[in-house]
Design a protein around this motif. Structure first.
Motif, PDB file in Angstrom:
ATOM      1  N   ILE A  31       0.863  -1.182   0.000  1.00 33.67           N
ATOM      2  CA  ILE A  31       0.000   0.000   0.000  1.00 33.67           C
ATOM      3  C   ILE A  31       0.899   1.232   0.000  1.00 33.67           C
ATOM      4  O   ILE A  31       1.785   1.350   0.849  1.00 33.67           O
ATOM      5  CB  ILE A  31      -0.923   0.022   1.235  1.00 33.67           C
ATOM      6  CG1 ILE A  31      -1.813  -1.219   1.272  1.00 33.67           C
ATOM      7  CG2 ILE A  31      -1.774   1.286   1.245  1.00 33.67           C
ATOM      8  CD1 ILE A  31      -2.645  -1.346   2.543  1.00 33.67           C
ATOM      9  N   PRO A  32       0.683   2.155  -0.933  1.00 35.32           N
ATOM     10  CA  PRO A  32       1.502   3.383  -0.934  1.00 35.32           C
ATOM     11  C   PRO A  32       1.367   4.104   0.410  1.00 35.32           C
ATOM     12  O   PRO A  32       0.292   4.093   1.024  1.00 35.32           O
ATOM     13  CB  PRO A  32       0.892   4.219  -2.068  1.00 35.32           C
ATOM     14  CG  PRO A  32       0.205   3.218  -2.947  1.00 35.32           C
ATOM     15  CD  PRO A  32      -0.277   2.128  -2.037  1.00 35.32           C
ATOM     16  N   GLU A  33       2.435   4.727   0.852  1.00 36.13           N
ATOM     17  CA  GLU A  33       2.458   5.327   2.184  1.00 36.13           C
ATOM     18  C   GLU A  33       1.349   6.355   2.398  1.00 36.13           C
ATOM     19  O   GLU A  33       0.758   6.400   3.462  1.00 36.13           O
ATOM     20  CB  GLU A  33       3.828   5.936   2.495  1.00 36.13           C
ATOM     21  CG  GLU A  33       3.933   6.498   3.907  1.00 36.13           C
ATOM     22  CD  GLU A  33       3.478   5.544   5.016  1.00 36.13           C
ATOM     23  OE1 GLU A  33       2.827   6.028   5.976  1.00 36.13           O
ATOM     24  OE2 GLU A  33       3.738   4.337   4.929  1.00 36.13           O
ATOM     25  N   ASP A  34       1.055   7.171   1.386  1.00 40.97           N
ATOM     26  CA  ASP A  34      -0.006   8.166   1.574  1.00 40.97           C
ATOM     27  C   ASP A  34      -1.365   7.501   1.772  1.00 40.97           C
ATOM     28  O   ASP A  34      -2.159   7.935   2.604  1.00 40.97           O
ATOM     29  CB  ASP A  34      -0.040   9.172   0.422  1.00 40.97           C
ATOM     30  CG  ASP A  34      -0.305   8.535  -0.935  1.00 40.97           C
ATOM     31  OD1 ASP A  34       0.051   7.358  -1.148  1.00 40.97           O
ATOM     32  OD2 ASP A  34      -0.876   9.219  -1.807  1.00 40.97           O
ATOM     33  N   ALA A  35      -1.628   6.431   1.050  1.00 38.85           N
ATOM     34  CA  ALA A  35      -2.893   5.704   1.214  1.00 38.85           C
ATOM     35  C   ALA A  35      -2.932   4.995   2.562  1.00 38.85           C
ATOM     36  O   ALA A  35      -3.959   5.019   3.255  1.00 38.85           O
ATOM     37  CB  ALA A  35      -3.077   4.702   0.077  1.00 38.85           C
ATOM     38  N   SER A  41      -5.409   6.845   9.607  1.00 42.38           N
ATOM     39  CA  SER A  41      -6.139   7.967  10.188  1.00 42.38           C
ATOM     40  C   SER A  41      -7.615   7.614  10.374  1.00 42.38           C
ATOM     41  O   SER A  41      -8.209   7.902  11.420  1.00 42.38           O
ATOM     42  CB  SER A  41      -5.982   9.195   9.293  1.00 42.38           C
ATOM     43  OG  SER A  41      -6.711  10.279   9.815  1.00 42.38           O
ATOM     44  N   HIS A  42      -8.205   6.982   9.371  1.00 38.81           N
ATOM     45  CA  HIS A  42      -9.602   6.535   9.486  1.00 38.81           C
ATOM     46  C   HIS A  42      -9.741   5.499  10.605  1.00 38.81           C
ATOM     47  O   HIS A  42     -10.710   5.529  11.373  1.00 38.81           O
ATOM     48  CB  HIS A  42     -10.088   5.933   8.169  1.00 38.81           C
ATOM     49  CG  HIS A  42     -10.288   6.937   7.077  1.00 38.81           C
ATOM     50  ND1 HIS A  42     -11.155   8.001   7.177  1.00 38.81           N
ATOM     51  CD2 HIS A  42      -9.722   7.026   5.846  1.00 38.81           C
ATOM     52  CE1 HIS A  42     -11.131   8.705   6.060  1.00 38.81           C
ATOM     53  NE2 HIS A  42     -10.252   8.135   5.241  1.00 38.81           N
ATOM     54  N   ARG A  48     -11.463   5.849  18.183  1.00 36.76           N
ATOM     55  CA  ARG A  48     -11.928   6.882  19.120  1.00 36.76           C
ATOM     56  C   ARG A  48     -13.454   6.883  19.198  1.00 36.76           C
ATOM     57  O   ARG A  48     -14.029   7.049  20.282  1.00 36.76           O
ATOM     58  CB  ARG A  48     -11.409   8.265  18.700  1.00 36.76           C
ATOM     59  CG  ARG A  48      -9.924   8.466  18.970  1.00 36.76           C
ATOM     60  CD  ARG A  48      -9.479   9.905  18.742  1.00 36.76           C
ATOM     61  NE  ARG A  48      -9.653  10.353  17.373  1.00 36.76           N
ATOM     62  CZ  ARG A  48      -8.774  10.170  16.388  1.00 36.76           C
ATOM     63  NH1 ARG A  48      -7.639   9.526  16.635  1.00 36.76           N
ATOM     64  NH2 ARG A  48      -9.010  10.639  15.185  1.00 36.76           N
ATOM     65  N   ALA A  49     -14.117   6.667  18.063  1.00 34.40           N
ATOM     66  CA  ALA A  49     -15.581   6.614  18.038  1.00 34.40           C
ATOM     67  C   ALA A  49     -16.096   5.411  18.820  1.00 34.40           C
ATOM     68  O   ALA A  49     -17.129   5.499  19.500  1.00 34.40           O
ATOM     69  CB  ALA A  49     -16.089   6.580  16.595  1.00 34.40           C
ATOM     70  N   VAL A  50     -15.391   4.287  18.755  1.00 35.31           N
ATOM     71  CA  VAL A  50     -15.768   3.109  19.558  1.00 35.31           C
ATOM     72  C   VAL A  50     -15.690   3.472  21.037  1.00 35.31           C
ATOM     73  O   VAL A  50     -16.620   3.205  21.804  1.00 35.31           O
ATOM     74  CB  VAL A  50     -14.858   1.895  19.243  1.00 35.31           C
ATOM     75  CG1 VAL A  50     -15.009   0.802  20.307  1.00 35.31           C
ATOM     76  CG2 VAL A  50     -15.158   1.337  17.865  1.00 35.31           C
ATOM     77  N   ARG A  51     -14.588   4.086  21.438  1.00 35.60           N
ATOM     78  CA  ARG A  51     -14.412   4.460  22.844  1.00 35.60           C
ATOM     79  C   ARG A  51     -15.523   5.406  23.307  1.00 35.60           C
ATOM     80  O   ARG A  51     -16.102   5.221  24.380  1.00 35.60           O
ATOM     81  CB  ARG A  51     -13.035   5.094  23.054  1.00 35.60           C
ATOM     82  CG  ARG A  51     -12.723   5.372  24.519  1.00 35.60           C
ATOM     83  CD  ARG A  51     -11.324   5.921  24.746  1.00 35.60           C
ATOM     84  NE  ARG A  51     -11.129   7.153  24.002  1.00 35.60           N
ATOM     85  CZ  ARG A  51     -10.174   7.352  23.083  1.00 35.60           C
ATOM     86  NH1 ARG A  51      -9.319   6.399  22.815  1.00 35.60           N
ATOM     87  NH2 ARG A  51     -10.066   8.503  22.449  1.00 35.60           N
ATOM     88  N   GLU A  52     -15.847   6.394  22.482  1.00 34.99           N
ATOM     89  CA  GLU A  52     -16.884   7.360  22.845  1.00 34.99           C
ATOM     90  C   GLU A  52     -18.267   6.695  22.910  1.00 34.99           C
ATOM     91  O   GLU A  52     -19.057   6.979  23.818  1.00 34.99           O
ATOM     92  CB  GLU A  52     -16.900   8.518  21.846  1.00 34.99           C
ATOM     93  CG  GLU A  52     -17.941   9.567  22.126  1.00 34.99           C
ATOM     94  CD  GLU A  52     -17.772  10.284  23.466  1.00 34.99           C
ATOM     95  OE1 GLU A  52     -18.742  10.914  23.927  1.00 34.99           O
ATOM     96  OE2 GLU A  52     -16.681  10.218  24.074  1.00 34.99           O
TER      97      GLU A  52
END
Length: 108
Positions: A31-35, A41-42, A48-52
């Motif tokens: 996988i290219p580094e930017d992807a 990030s997603h 974080r959404a799971v934790r919240e």
């Protein structure tokens, strides 16, 4: 085998990382580094959404957040069919489809 990038140790074949003595499937190295960075990030946002959602006891939000975690991990090659068993076009399609899912309206 110690990681050359300063991350966790990897198995000799590079397919797994070792964290606290436990083996986890490694991210697809093609996988290219930017992807890969965008997918990570997603993934972190979904975690974080799971934790919240757990904190607020919101079952619907928890289900949605866990689906996002799963989709990010599949796109990274950490779940689903092992990346080393897939031909290159299927590997590329997997991470591109994952990014497209997160980038669509209401997908993320």
């Amino acid at each position: 085998m110690p990681s050359e990038r300063g991350g966790p140790d990897r198995t000799d074949d590079g397919r797994y990382v070792i964290v606290h003595g436990r083996r986890w499937r490694a991210t697809d190295p093609d996988i290219p580094e930017d992807a890969a960075a965008a997918l990570r990030s997603h993934l972190m946002a979904a975690r974080r959404a799971v934790r919240e959602a757990k904190r607020t006891e919101d079952a619907v939000a928890l289900r949605r957040a866990r689906e996002k975690v799963h989709r990010a991990k599949v796109a990274l090659g950490e779940r689903g069919e092992p990346w080393w068993e897939q031909p290159a076009p299927a590997r590329a399609r997997r991470w591109r489809d994952g990014l497209a899912w997160f980038d669509r309206p209401n997908g993320s």
